[in-house]
Design a protein around this motif. Structure first.
Motif, PDB file in Angstrom:
ATOM      1  N   GLY A   1      -0.053  27.263  16.183  1.00 51.82           N
ATOM      2  CA  GLY A   1      -0.758  26.972  14.931  1.00 51.82           C
ATOM      3  C   GLY A   1      -1.824  27.999  14.571  1.00 51.82           C
ATOM      4  N   LEU A   2      -2.688  28.324  15.536  1.00 49.94           N
ATOM      5  CA  LEU A   2      -3.788  29.239  15.220  1.00 49.94           C
ATOM      6  C   LEU A   2      -3.311  30.692  15.162  1.00 49.94           C
TER       7      LEU A   2
ATOM      8  N   ASN B   1      -5.157  20.270  13.498  1.00 46.88           N
ATOM      9  CA  ASN B   1      -5.872  20.447  14.765  1.00 46.88           C
ATOM     10  C   ASN B   1      -7.129  19.583  14.804  1.00 46.88           C
TER      11      ASN B   1
ATOM     12  N   TYR C   1      -1.430  30.043  23.493  1.00 51.31           N
ATOM     13  CA  TYR C   1      -2.657  29.816  24.257  1.00 51.31           C
ATOM     14  C   TYR C   1      -3.186  28.420  23.928  1.00 51.31           C
ATOM     15  N   ARG C   2      -3.415  27.618  24.932  1.00 55.58           N
ATOM     16  CA  ARG C   2      -3.983  26.288  24.727  1.00 55.58           C
ATOM     17  C   ARG C   2      -5.078  26.061  25.752  1.00 55.58           C
ATOM     18  N   VAL C   3      -6.075  25.239  25.363  1.00 48.58           N
ATOM     19  CA  VAL C   3      -7.132  24.912  26.317  1.00 48.58           C
ATOM     20  C   VAL C   3      -6.551  23.942  27.349  1.00 48.58           C
TER      21      VAL C   3
ATOM     22  N   TYR D   1      -7.320  17.056  17.803  1.00 50.09           N
ATOM     23  CA  TYR D   1      -8.265  17.305  18.903  1.00 50.09           C
ATOM     24  C   TYR D   1      -9.641  16.731  18.631  1.00 50.09           C
TER      25      TYR D   1
ATOM     26  N   ASP E   1     -14.898  19.467  12.723  1.00 50.64           N
ATOM     27  CA  ASP E   1     -14.734  18.106  13.254  1.00 50.64           C
ATOM     28  C   ASP E   1     -15.895  17.807  14.203  1.00 50.64           C
TER      29      ASP E   1
ATOM     30  N   GLY F   1       1.603  19.537  19.626  1.00 49.24           N
ATOM     31  CA  GLY F   1       1.289  20.943  19.328  1.00 49.24           C
ATOM     32  C   GLY F   1       2.372  21.882  19.837  1.00 49.24           C
ATOM     33  N   THR F   2       2.476  23.040  19.196  1.00 52.05           N
ATOM     34  CA  THR F   2       3.444  24.046  19.650  1.00 52.05           C
ATOM     35  C   THR F   2       2.724  25.226  20.297  1.00 52.05           C
ATOM     36  N   GLY F   3       1.402  25.294  20.156  1.00 55.99           N
ATOM     37  CA  GLY F   3       0.652  26.438  20.686  1.00 55.99           C
ATOM     38  C   GLY F   3       0.698  27.641  19.757  1.00 55.99           C
TER      39      GLY F   3
ATOM     40  N   SER G   1      -2.047  19.337  24.387  1.00 52.06           N
ATOM     41  CA  SER G   1      -1.421  19.936  23.201  1.00 52.06           C
ATOM     42  C   SER G   1      -0.009  19.382  23.019  1.00 52.06           C
TER      43      SER G   1
HETATM   44  P1  ADP Z   1      -1.543  23.704  19.380  1.00 54.06           P
HETATM   45  O1  ADP Z   1      -0.195  23.556  18.823  1.00 54.06           O
HETATM   46  O2  ADP Z   1      -1.601  23.617  20.872  1.00 54.06           O
HETATM   47  O3  ADP Z   1      -2.530  22.837  18.704  1.00 54.06           O
HETATM   48  P2  ADP Z   1      -3.005  25.911  18.179  1.00 54.06           P
HETATM   49  O4  ADP Z   1      -2.719  27.356  18.173  1.00 54.06           O
HETATM   50  O5  ADP Z   1      -3.082  25.215  16.859  1.00 54.06           O
HETATM   51  O6  ADP Z   1      -1.914  25.247  19.106  1.00 54.06           O
HETATM   52  O7  ADP Z   1      -4.372  25.660  18.939  1.00 54.06           O
HETATM   53  C1  ADP Z   1      -4.563  26.249  20.213  1.00 54.06           C
HETATM   54  C2  ADP Z   1      -5.478  25.401  21.077  1.00 54.06           C
HETATM   55  O8  ADP Z   1      -6.806  25.414  20.529  1.00 54.06           O
HETATM   56  C3  ADP Z   1      -5.103  23.940  21.147  1.00 54.06           C
HETATM   57  O9  ADP Z   1      -4.113  23.691  22.128  1.00 54.06           O
HETATM   58  C4  ADP Z   1      -6.444  23.291  21.513  1.00 54.06           C
HETATM   59  O10 ADP Z   1      -6.634  23.404  22.918  1.00 54.06           O
HETATM   60  C5  ADP Z   1      -7.467  24.196  20.829  1.00 54.06           C
HETATM   61  N1  ADP Z   1      -7.980  23.635  19.556  1.00 54.06           N
HETATM   62  C6  ADP Z   1      -7.542  23.938  18.312  1.00 54.06           C
HETATM   63  N2  ADP Z   1      -8.248  23.283  17.378  1.00 54.06           N
HETATM   64  C7  ADP Z   1      -9.168  22.541  18.041  1.00 54.06           C
HETATM   65  C8  ADP Z   1     -10.212  21.622  17.632  1.00 54.06           C
HETATM   66  N3  ADP Z   1     -10.451  21.350  16.342  1.00 54.06           N
HETATM   67  N4  ADP Z   1     -10.966  21.057  18.615  1.00 54.06           N
HETATM   68  C9  ADP Z   1     -10.747  21.344  19.933  1.00 54.06           C
HETATM   69  N5  ADP Z   1      -9.777  22.183  20.372  1.00 54.06           N
HETATM   70  C10 ADP Z   1      -8.994  22.771  19.441  1.00 54.06           C
END
Ligand code: ADP
Length: 265
Positions: free
Chosen positions: A228-229, A161, A212-214, A165, A194, A224-226, A219
Motif C-alpha cells: 500500500g505505502l 491503513n 515492509y511491515r512493522v 492499524y 489516526d 494487508g498486502t505490504g 498486516s
Molecule cells: P500493509 O498492506 O501491510 O498495510 P502498507 O505498505 O500499506 O502495507 O503499510 C506498511 C506497514 O506500515 C503496515 O504493515 C503497518 O505495519 C504500518 N502502518 C501503515 N499505516 C499505519 C498506521 N496508520 N498506523 C500504524 N502502522 C501503520
C-alpha cells in the motif's frame, strides 16, 4: 567494478594497442538485487495462500468429504485465501502500472477535497465496522495537477491503513488545505491521521519499501498486502510531491502528502 579490455587493431593514433574500460557497477548491482528480492518476496507472498488452498482441497477430497460442517468452514478459509491472492495480484499489477507511468507528468487536475470526500464515503463501511469516527477538515478548491484516479488511490490506501492499524473506536482525520512552498513552488497538502498505537520510530524510514511491515502477522490478518505505502510513494513521486510520515509510539500516525498546486487562474 567491472573491467573490460578491448584490443585495438589497427592501433590507436598514439600507438596504444589496448583500451581498458572501468565502470562502477555498484548501483546496477543494487538494482539487480532489489529486483531479485522483489520477485522472491512476491512469489513467497503468493505461495503462502496457494499452499493453504492446495492443502484444503486435499482435505475436502479426503477426510472432510462426509463432514458438512468442516466442509463449510474449510470453504470459508479457502474463500479468504483466494481473496488475499486477488488483492496481492491487484496491488502487484497496480504497482507495475504506476512504475510505467512514473516518468510521465500527470494529465489533468484534481481537487483534493473532492477526491477525499468521495473516498471517505466509499470506505464508510470499513471505519464503521471498527466503530471509528471520521473527521473531515476539507478546505475547498485545493487543486493539483494530478491524475484523479491515482490521487484517489493515495487517499484510499492511507485511509484503509488508518482504519486497519488505528484504534478500535478511535478517530481518523483527513485534512486538505494549502501547503507551504517547497523549492519555490506553492503546494497543497492532504493529511490522514489516526489516534492508534502509531509506528516505532526505527521503522518509519522503511515503511514505503515493498512488503515492509512493522508486524507481518497483523498486516496479513487485517488484509494487508505490504504494498500500500509503496504504491502511495510511487504515485507521489510521479506527481513531484512529497510524503512525510510522522508518528510517536502510542500517539497515532500522520501521513502528509504535499503536491505542487495547480497554477492560479
Ligand atoms: P500493509 O498492506 O501491510 O498495510 P502498507 O505498505 O500499506 O502495507 O503499510 C506498511 C506497514 O506500515 C503496515 O504493515 C503497518 O505495519 C504500518 N502502518 C501503515 N499505516 C499505519 C498506521 N496508520 N498506523 C500504524 N502502522 C501503520
Amino acid at each position: 567494478i567491472a573491467a573490460q579490455v578491448i584490443p585495438m587493431d589497427p592501433p590507436l593514433a598514439d600507438g596504444g594497442r589496448l583500451v581498458i574500460l572501468l565502470s562502477d557497477r555498484t548501483r546496477e548491482r543494487a538494482l539487480e538485487r532489489m529486483r531479485a528480492d522483489f520477485v522472491a518476496n512476491a512469489s513467497h507472498e503468493l505461495r503462502t495462500p496457494l499452499a493453504s488452498l492446495i492443502g484444503f482441497i486435499e482435505t475436502l477430497r479426503g477426510p472432510a468429504e462426509d463432514d458438512p460442517a468442516a466442509r463449510q468452514r474449510f470453504l470459508g478459509i479457502m474463500a479468504e485465501q483466494s481473496e488475499r491472492m486477488r488483492r496481492l495480484i491487484d496491488d502487484l499489477l497496480g504497482l507495475s502500472r504506476i512504475e510505467m507511468t512514473e516518468h510521465q507528468p500527470p494529465v489533468g487536475e484534481a481537487d483534493l477535497a473532492a477526491v477525499a470526500q468521495a473516498e471517505a464515503a466509499a470506505l464508510e463501511p470499513l471505519y464503521r465496522g471498527r466503530d471509528m469516527r471520521l473527521d473531515l477538515a476539507l478546505a475547498p478548491a485545493v487543486a493539483a495537477p494530478a491524475d484523479a484516479e491515482q490521487l484517489a488511490q493515495v487517499v484510499r490506501n492511507l485511509l484503509e491503513n488508518a482504519v486497519r492499524y488505528g484504534r478500535e473506536g478511535g478517530q481518523v482525520r483527513i485534512e486538505t488545505g494549502p501547503g507551504g512552498r517547497q523549492a519555490g513552488r506553492a503546494g497543497v497538502t492532504l493529511t490522514v491521521s489516526d489516534d492508534g498505537p502509531g509506528i516505532p520510530r526505527e521503522h518509519i524510514p522503511r515503511l514505503t519499501e515493498r512488503f515492509y511491515r512493522v508486524d507481518t502477522g497483523r498486516s496479513r490478518r487485517v488484509g494487508g498486502t505490504g504494498l500500500g505505502l509503496a504504491i502511495v510513494k510511487h504515485i507521489v513521486n510521479r506527481h513531484r510531491g512529497q510524503l512525510v510520515i510522522e508518528s510517536e509510539e502510542g500517539q497515532g500516525a500522520r501521513f502528509k502528502v504535499w503536491l505542487p498546486a495547480a497554477p492560479a487562474r
